[in-house]
Design a protein around this motif. Sequence first.
Motif, short mmCIF file in Angstrom:
data_model
loop_
_atom_site.label_atom_id
_atom_site.label_comp_id
_atom_site.label_asym_id
_atom_site.label_seq_id
_atom_site.Cartn_x
_atom_site.Cartn_y
_atom_site.Cartn_z
N UNK A 197 0.88 -1.40 -0.20
CA UNK A 197 -0.02 0.07 -0.03
C UNK A 197 0.91 1.13 -0.04
N UNK A 198 1.95 1.27 -1.05
CA UNK A 198 2.61 2.26 -1.05
C UNK A 198 3.55 2.75 0.00
N UNK A 199 3.52 1.91 1.01
CA UNK A 199 4.72 1.93 2.26
C UNK A 199 5.55 0.77 2.03
N UNK A 200 6.82 1.23 2.27
CA UNK A 200 8.06 0.37 2.47
C UNK A 200 8.29 -0.10 3.67
N UNK A 201 8.52 -1.56 3.65
CA UNK A 201 8.94 -2.23 5.11
C UNK A 201 10.25 -2.64 4.85
N UNK A 202 11.08 -2.81 5.84
CA UNK A 202 12.50 -3.55 5.86
C UNK A 202 12.14 -4.99 6.53
N UNK A 203 12.19 -5.95 5.63
CA UNK A 203 11.37 -7.18 6.36
C UNK A 203 12.75 -7.97 6.79
N UNK A 204 14.04 -7.61 6.76
CA UNK A 204 15.14 -8.07 7.63
C UNK A 204 15.14 -7.52 8.91
N UNK A 205 15.85 -7.97 9.85
CA UNK A 205 16.20 -7.38 11.22
C UNK A 205 17.65 -7.02 11.24
N UNK A 206 18.34 -7.40 10.31
CA UNK A 206 19.80 -7.20 10.44
C UNK A 206 20.25 -5.66 10.49
N UNK A 207 21.16 -5.42 11.49
CA UNK A 207 21.62 -4.12 11.70
C UNK A 207 22.97 -4.11 12.11
N UNK A 208 23.94 -3.01 11.79
CA UNK A 208 25.18 -3.01 12.02
C UNK A 208 25.61 -1.62 12.26
N UNK A 209 26.87 -1.28 13.09
CA UNK A 209 27.25 -0.03 13.54
C UNK A 209 27.34 0.71 12.10
N UNK A 210 27.05 1.98 12.22
CA UNK A 210 27.32 2.62 10.79
C UNK A 210 28.64 2.58 10.33
N UNK A 211 28.99 2.49 8.96
CA UNK A 211 30.41 2.51 8.37
C UNK A 211 30.02 3.13 7.11
N UNK A 212 30.48 4.16 6.40
CA UNK A 212 30.01 4.92 5.34
C UNK A 212 29.99 4.21 4.27
N UNK A 213 31.09 3.40 3.90
CA UNK A 213 31.16 2.58 2.83
C UNK A 213 30.06 1.58 2.68
N UNK A 214 29.28 1.21 3.62
CA UNK A 214 28.03 0.37 3.54
C UNK A 214 26.95 1.00 3.80
N UNK A 215 26.85 2.41 3.98
CA UNK A 215 25.52 3.32 3.74
C UNK A 215 24.88 3.05 2.59
N UNK A 216 23.56 3.53 2.53
CA UNK A 216 22.68 3.54 1.46
C UNK A 216 23.36 3.95 0.14
N UNK A 217 23.97 5.39 0.28
CA UNK A 217 24.34 6.40 -0.65
C UNK A 217 25.56 5.54 -1.34
N UNK A 218 26.49 4.88 -0.56
CA UNK A 218 27.57 4.44 -1.19
C UNK A 218 27.48 2.85 -1.43
N UNK A 219 26.65 1.85 -0.91
CA UNK A 219 26.59 0.77 -1.27
C UNK A 219 25.23 0.32 -1.72
N UNK A 220 24.05 0.59 -0.95
CA UNK A 220 22.93 0.00 -1.15
C UNK A 220 22.23 0.52 -2.65
N UNK A 221 22.25 1.81 -2.79
CA UNK A 221 21.76 2.45 -4.02
C UNK A 221 22.05 1.67 -5.41
#
Length: 177
Positions: free
Chosen positions: A136-160
């Motif tokens: 219904x036009x809303x996005x859900x993160x369906x995994x639960x994995x998370x880690x400490x922030x690292x710039x190389x693995x952020x959305x802008x540098x890796x995910x996108x």
Amino acid sequence: MEKFKVNNREYTVDRLLGKGKGGYSYLVYDEKNFFVLKQIHHEPCEYYNFGNKLQAELTDYEKLKKIGIRMPKMLDVDMENERILKEYIEGETIYELVLNDKMENAYIDQMKNMCKLLYAANTNIDYFPTNFVVNQEKMFYIDYECNNYMEEWNFENWGVKYWSKTPEFLKYVEEHS
């Protein structure tokens, strides 16, 4: 029909949804509803080190809930059999939307809003597009994995790199088809 028990409640397997670094996810059902059952596995992963995978899932879920990330509710945990029962969020994954040329800028905007919350909490999630479902036009993160922030693995540098038909996305599709 394959069946799984979670704390003595039985669920019938509809289908395998996918295999991740930490487990297999199945669409399962009881007499009334559909759910996602994650069965932790202990197969090696050459690029990721785990401690106790089940405990990590529980800890990460609580952290993301506190941050305010939209995700399925954890409904039950079977510690002995290393199984997690989650709310089932029906919809297409971002991966499927990209693959089928149905991706919308609104989902990137929702991801950027999610990132504001995550980065403020010094946290990254697994930004790979199979980990996000649109309902219904809303996005859900369906995994639960998370880690400490690292710039190389952020959305802008890796995910996108995997949220449109980039060379990286197309290579992944080719290798996994």
